[in-house]
Design an enzyme around this catalytic site. Structure first.
Site, PDB file in Angstrom:
ATOM      1  N   GLU A  53       0.957  -1.223  -0.034  1.00 57.66           N
ATOM      2  CA  GLU A  53      -0.065  -0.073  -0.021  1.00 57.66           C
ATOM      3  C   GLU A  53       0.831   1.073   0.230  1.00 57.66           C
ATOM      4  OE1 GLU A  53      -3.070   0.005  -0.681  1.00 57.66           O
ATOM      5  OE2 GLU A  53      -4.248   1.436   0.505  1.00 57.66           O
ATOM      6  N   HIS A  99     -11.619  -4.108  -4.864  1.00 57.56           N
ATOM      7  CA  HIS A  99     -11.320  -4.182  -3.370  1.00 57.56           C
ATOM      8  C   HIS A  99     -11.778  -5.677  -3.003  1.00 57.56           C
ATOM      9  CE1 HIS A  99     -12.078  -2.360   0.787  1.00 57.56           C
ATOM     10  NE2 HIS A  99     -10.669  -3.209   0.608  1.00 57.56           N
TER      11      HIS A  99
HETATM   12  P1  NAD Z   1       1.442  -7.904   1.489  1.00 60.27           P
HETATM   13  O1  NAD Z   1       2.487  -7.050   1.914  1.00 60.27           O
HETATM   14  O2  NAD Z   1       1.042  -9.324   2.052  1.00 60.27           O
HETATM   15  O3  NAD Z   1       1.711  -8.447  -0.166  1.00 60.27           O
HETATM   16  C1  NAD Z   1       2.386  -7.415  -1.108  1.00 60.27           C
HETATM   17  C2  NAD Z   1       3.245  -8.119  -1.920  1.00 60.27           C
HETATM   18  O4  NAD Z   1       3.540  -7.175  -3.058  1.00 60.27           O
HETATM   19  C3  NAD Z   1       4.323  -8.681  -1.350  1.00 60.27           C
HETATM   20  O5  NAD Z   1       4.373 -10.239  -1.630  1.00 60.27           O
HETATM   21  C4  NAD Z   1       5.533  -7.961  -2.046  1.00 60.27           C
HETATM   22  O6  NAD Z   1       6.675  -8.809  -2.292  1.00 60.27           O
HETATM   23  C5  NAD Z   1       4.931  -7.511  -3.366  1.00 60.27           C
HETATM   24  N1  NAD Z   1       5.575  -6.500  -3.959  1.00 60.27           N
HETATM   25  C6  NAD Z   1       5.538  -5.234  -3.577  1.00 60.27           C
HETATM   26  N2  NAD Z   1       6.424  -4.447  -4.363  1.00 60.27           N
HETATM   27  C7  NAD Z   1       6.364  -5.337  -5.701  1.00 60.27           C
HETATM   28  C8  NAD Z   1       6.666  -4.832  -6.895  1.00 60.27           C
HETATM   29  N3  NAD Z   1       7.356  -3.705  -7.243  1.00 60.27           N
HETATM   30  N4  NAD Z   1       6.383  -5.948  -7.919  1.00 60.27           N
HETATM   31  C9  NAD Z   1       5.793  -6.761  -7.648  1.00 60.27           C
HETATM   32  N5  NAD Z   1       5.532  -7.233  -6.371  1.00 60.27           N
HETATM   33  C10 NAD Z   1       5.594  -6.369  -5.233  1.00 60.27           C
HETATM   34  O7  NAD Z   1       0.076  -7.093   1.286  1.00 60.27           O
HETATM   35  P2  NAD Z   1      -1.293  -7.300   1.211  1.00 60.27           P
HETATM   36  O8  NAD Z   1      -2.065  -7.511   2.679  1.00 60.27           O
HETATM   37  O9  NAD Z   1      -1.518  -8.744   0.460  1.00 60.27           O
HETATM   38  O10 NAD Z   1      -1.933  -6.282   0.669  1.00 60.27           O
HETATM   39  C11 NAD Z   1      -1.705  -5.784  -0.686  1.00 60.27           C
HETATM   40  C12 NAD Z   1      -2.810  -4.828  -1.348  1.00 60.27           C
HETATM   41  O11 NAD Z   1      -3.985  -5.019  -0.970  1.00 60.27           O
HETATM   42  C13 NAD Z   1      -2.486  -3.317  -0.582  1.00 60.27           C
HETATM   43  O12 NAD Z   1      -2.865  -2.231  -1.343  1.00 60.27           O
HETATM   44  C14 NAD Z   1      -3.803  -3.341   0.762  1.00 60.27           C
HETATM   45  O13 NAD Z   1      -4.006  -2.206   0.630  1.00 60.27           O
HETATM   46  C15 NAD Z   1      -4.726  -4.187  -0.112  1.00 60.27           C
HETATM   47  N6  NAD Z   1      -5.825  -4.782   0.740  1.00 60.27           N
HETATM   48  C16 NAD Z   1      -5.420  -5.465   1.926  1.00 60.27           C
HETATM   49  C17 NAD Z   1      -6.333  -6.058   2.730  1.00 60.27           C
HETATM   50  C18 NAD Z   1      -5.643  -6.656   3.894  1.00 60.27           C
HETATM   51  O14 NAD Z   1      -6.778  -7.099   4.785  1.00 60.27           O
HETATM   52  N7  NAD Z   1      -4.744  -7.024   4.043  1.00 60.27           N
HETATM   53  C19 NAD Z   1      -7.642  -6.076   2.173  1.00 60.27           C
HETATM   54  C20 NAD Z   1      -8.019  -5.379   1.233  1.00 60.27           C
HETATM   55  C21 NAD Z   1      -7.015  -4.757   0.522  1.00 60.27           C
END
Ligand code: NAD
Length: 737
Positions: A415, A463
């Site tokens: 994020e 989302h």
């Molecule tokens: P996370 O940290 O578990 O995963 C993020 C992944 O993105 C990691 O594996 C990382 O290595 C990868 N990444 C980072 N930079 C990158 C790049 N340049 N190229 C390719 N991969 C890259 O995070 P998450 O919880 O899965 O959240 C991801 C997104 O989803 C965020 O935008 C978050 O706001 C959104 N989101 C999260 C939730 C939640 O409950 N965790 C719910 C809805 C939306």
């Protein structure tokens, strides 16, 4: 004899197959015309001496999806119209109208001819009740899915289900649980509960049922025989006295008595077990007609049946955009969300390109699918073959050129605006010009993220909620420049993965995160008022929320809440209203490093699956006051009211545009008191005038966060309701203009 919904064919042995196959419908459902015809068919069969026995089967892939609930809506509307003129007549008509199927099934059961149900695939509600009224049942061993799910929409089975189930099952708890939870039974479980008598492969079902008939099926149900004893014993017996009071306690623990459907189902079961079946069926019908008139049933049927179906069918899909026929989806970021998105996408049969920064991270994301499939295989819900097929659909890589033939890309990287900008550019350079790009951001406005895109018309928010494989809602967010094609593709994708979409306009926190944030915040405000933590948590659950507000704060992470608070503070400057919320959050996060479930320390202490309220809370808040000083009803009003009011604001700001989406989104997205029908139904259910009065009182006592917004106040003054003023049909027409 020819019929519209049924065919009847009798073989040389005198065994008839009554096949239900409603024309031009994907599923068999009970509506008035089917019920009337079934009535007639049974009379014809009874009068036909050549028929020695009957197999009831379906001509479709599934046995029956149960009753068409719009029929119930119509009966209720007629009742309401007549009620003012002739209350007694109206009640009688409702009772008689809604018990028609129950009486027809009873006629089948007592017709003197043996009936065997050959149940294939899904048998829901009235479908299961039809099968239960037959003298024996054979279920398809591989496809049977039997349930009485009425309780999930605020009702209960009203065509004999509560009576026959409890007269068949060998175990009280299993039977009652089947009724009270609306759970699905596969063939094995249905056999164990004696709700079916035999299993057969789906292709051999009718033969197996005929064989049963040829071996002799008693055309008199056990409960119509002299000396019938309920297998689980009498209600007034030592075992019954142990079971039923406990069952009542469990009902209250699970529902906090918020659900008239569940309450009167329990009445129906207990009272029905003490009398002969015909009296039991009458008791069931009376309670059914009573429940039908409750505002909870009306709201739940509307949101969880009507609106949900309409949204699933694409009520918000822009007209005129051709079906997208998606084949391949790119997922950027293989973390918690990306891995889940890859899984649900491959499960729908679509190819997935799962990209992360390193091959190791991408592989780890793919292995999440492997883990879920292994679990499903262990539970007998999937096979090694299906696992191979699903994993074969997912390509884990670091190479963006693999996006060259995708139809849609869903970004789920950190994020972080800058990280998101870089991957947007990389992906757009590799993907086809026709593909749509979606971000799964939870907090960053889509319009601003789209600034990194060279084609913002095809840029949209999709989302998901965590855990992705379990949560049924997907919030689609339109940026200022998003055009219809992207919306259509996003909706087609959500349909393909069999989830329910809502479509909202861009704003900070969108709809769901913004509203659910007020629930957590209100819980923390209560702490600062001196309300004991346990009382706050219980008030949340009593109000109908799945978990208390402090517990939810821990789940979503307190450090995240703190970061959002700091960002808002920075944005608002002097206008930021500092309160006890800030003090408590600062102390929890900054001073005590209590981030919530993620570091096993929040408002609760976590040890594995166990958790207990952190004894140090009062060190932060000061000693709590006595629970006697607080009115639990007011706490409940605060916890639900603040969410409903925030929804009213989101609606006025035009982030939400459809009342159905507000309601369905609140129940599926954050479990908002389902008995209310959702956040806006909650306001309508109380009445806008009364709700505004309550808010004004709360605002005087607790501050401006309870001050009603302009639109809501105007509606209260004009005596309007959300569903009256913003009828969904008109909303669709307006959107189409
Ligand atoms: P996370 O940290 O578990 O995963 C993020 C992944 O993105 C990691 O594996 C990382 O290595 C990868 N990444 C980072 N930079 C990158 C790049 N340049 N190229 C390719 N991969 C890259 O995070 P998450 O919880 O899965 O959240 C991801 C997104 O989803 C965020 O935008 C978050 O706001 C959104 N989101 C999260 C939730 C939640 O409950 N965790 C719910 C809805 C939306």
């Amino acid at each position: 004899m020819t019929y519209t919904h049924f065919t009847l064919e009798t073989d040389a042995d005198g065994f008839a197959v009554l096949k239900w196959d409603s024309p031009e419908k994907p599923m068999n459902v009970f509506d008035d015309s089917v019920i009337n015809e079934l009535d007639k068919v049974i009379d014809d069969i009874t009068a036909d001496d050549a028929i020695k026995g009957v197999v009831v089967a379906s001509g479709k892939k599934a046995f029956s999806a149960g009753a068409d609930l719009s029929m119930i809506g119509k009966a209720l509307a007629t009742y309401k119209k007549r009620q003012g003129v002739d209350a007694e007549g109206a009640a009688k008509e409702l009772f008689e109208g809604t018990r028609k199927l129950s009486l027809i099934l009873r006629k089948l059961e007592t017709s003197g001819k043996p009936y065997v149900a050959a149940v294939n695939g899904v048998a829901m509600g009235g479908g299961t009740e039809l099968a239960l009224a037959c003298h024996k049942r054979v279920g398809a061993e591989d496809t049977l899915k039997m349930a009485l799910p009425e309780v999930k929409v605020g009702l209960f089975p009203g065509a004999g289900g509560t009576q026959r189930v409890m007269r068949l099952v060998p175990d009280l708890q299993g039977g009652l649980q089947f009724l009270m939870t609306g759970q699905n039974l596969d063939a094995k479980k249905a056999m164990r509960l004696k709700l079916i008598d035999a299993v057969a492969p789906e292709a051999d079902l009718i033969d197996a049922a005929k064989k049963m008939l040829s071996e002799g099926v008693d055309p008199v149900a056990p409960w119509d025989k002299k000396g019938f004893k309920i297998p689980t014993g009498k209600v007034y017996s030592p075992a019954g006295m142990q079971f039923w009071p406990a069952a009542n306690a469990i009902y209250r623990q699970n529902t906090y008595d918020n659900y008239p459907g569940a309450r009167y189902m329990l009445h129906s079961v207990v009272e029905g077990l003490m009398v002969p079946i015909d009296a039991g069926l009458t008791i069931e019908s009376r309670y059914f007609a009573h429940v039908l008139q409750s505002k909870e049933a009306a709201a739940m049927v509307r949101s969880l049946f009507g609106s949900m179906q309409e949204l699933n069918k694409g009520a918000r899909r822009p007209a005129g955009v051709p079906e997208s026929n998606l084949k391949k989806v790119g997922v950027l970021g293989a973390g918690m969300m990306g891995a889940g998105i890859a899984y649900v996408t491959a499960k729908a049969g679509l190819e997935v390109v799962l990209i992360d920064q390193s091959q190791e991270a991408a592989d780890k994301g793919k292995s999440y699918s492997e883990g879920l499939m292994d679990k499903a295989i262990k539970r007998g819900k999937s096979t090694a073959e299906k696992k191979e097929k699903l994993l074969g659909l997912i390509t884990a890589t670091t190479d963006y050129s693999a996006l060259s033939d995708v139809d849609l890309v869903i970004e789920a990287v950190f994020e972080d605006r800058e990280v998101k900008r870089v991957v947007t550019e990389k992906a757009e350079a590799a993907m086809p010009a026709s593909a749509v790009y979606a971000s799964n951001t939870s907090t960053l406005p889509i319009t601003s993220l789209a600034e990194a895109s060279s084609r913002p018309a095809d840029f949209i928010g999709i989302h998901f909620f965590s855990p992705v494989d379990k949560m049924m809602l997907v919030e689609i967010i339109l940026g200022e420049k998003t055009e219809d094609k992207a919306t259509a593709v996003a909706l087609d994708y959500v349909k393909a993965i069999k989830k329910t979409p809502i479509v909202v306009n861009d704003s900070r926190g969108f709809y769901t995160s913004r509203v659910v944030g007020t629930y957590v915040r209100e819980g923390i405000m209560m702490l600062s008022d001196g309300v004991p933590a346990a009382m706050i948590e219980n008030a949340g659950k009593m109000a109908g929320m799945p978990v208390g507000p402090l517990s939810l704060g821990d789940e979503v992470a307190l450090d995240l809440a703190w970061k959002i608070k700091e960002a808002t503070k920075k944005d608002l400057g002097d206008a930021y209203p500092s309160s006890g919320f800030d003090t408590i959050l600062d102390a929890m996060v900054v001073k005590n490093e209590r981030f919530g479930r993620k570091n096993s320390k929040g408002f609760y202490d976590y040890k594995g699956k166990d958790k207990a309220l952190w004894p140090g809370i009062t060190e932060i808040t000061g000693p709590s006051k006595s629970a006697d000083e607080f009115d639990v009803e007011e706490l409940k009003d605060r916890l639900l009211g603040i969410q409903a009011l925030e929804t009213a604001r989101v609606f006025e700001e035009n982030c939400l545009t459809d009342v159905r989406e507000a309601d369905v989104g609140s129940i599926l997205g954050f479990g908002f008191a389902p008995f209310s029908g959702g956040t806006l139904s909650y306001i309508d259910g109380i009445g806008t005038k009364e709700f505004v009065e309550r808010c004004d009182k709360l605002a005087a006592k607790y501050g401006d966060r309870f001050a009603p917004n302009k639109q809501l106040r105007a509606m209260a003054e004009a005596g309007e309701t959300y569903y009256g003023k913003f009828s969904p049909v008109e909303a669709i027409a307006e959107a189409a203009e």
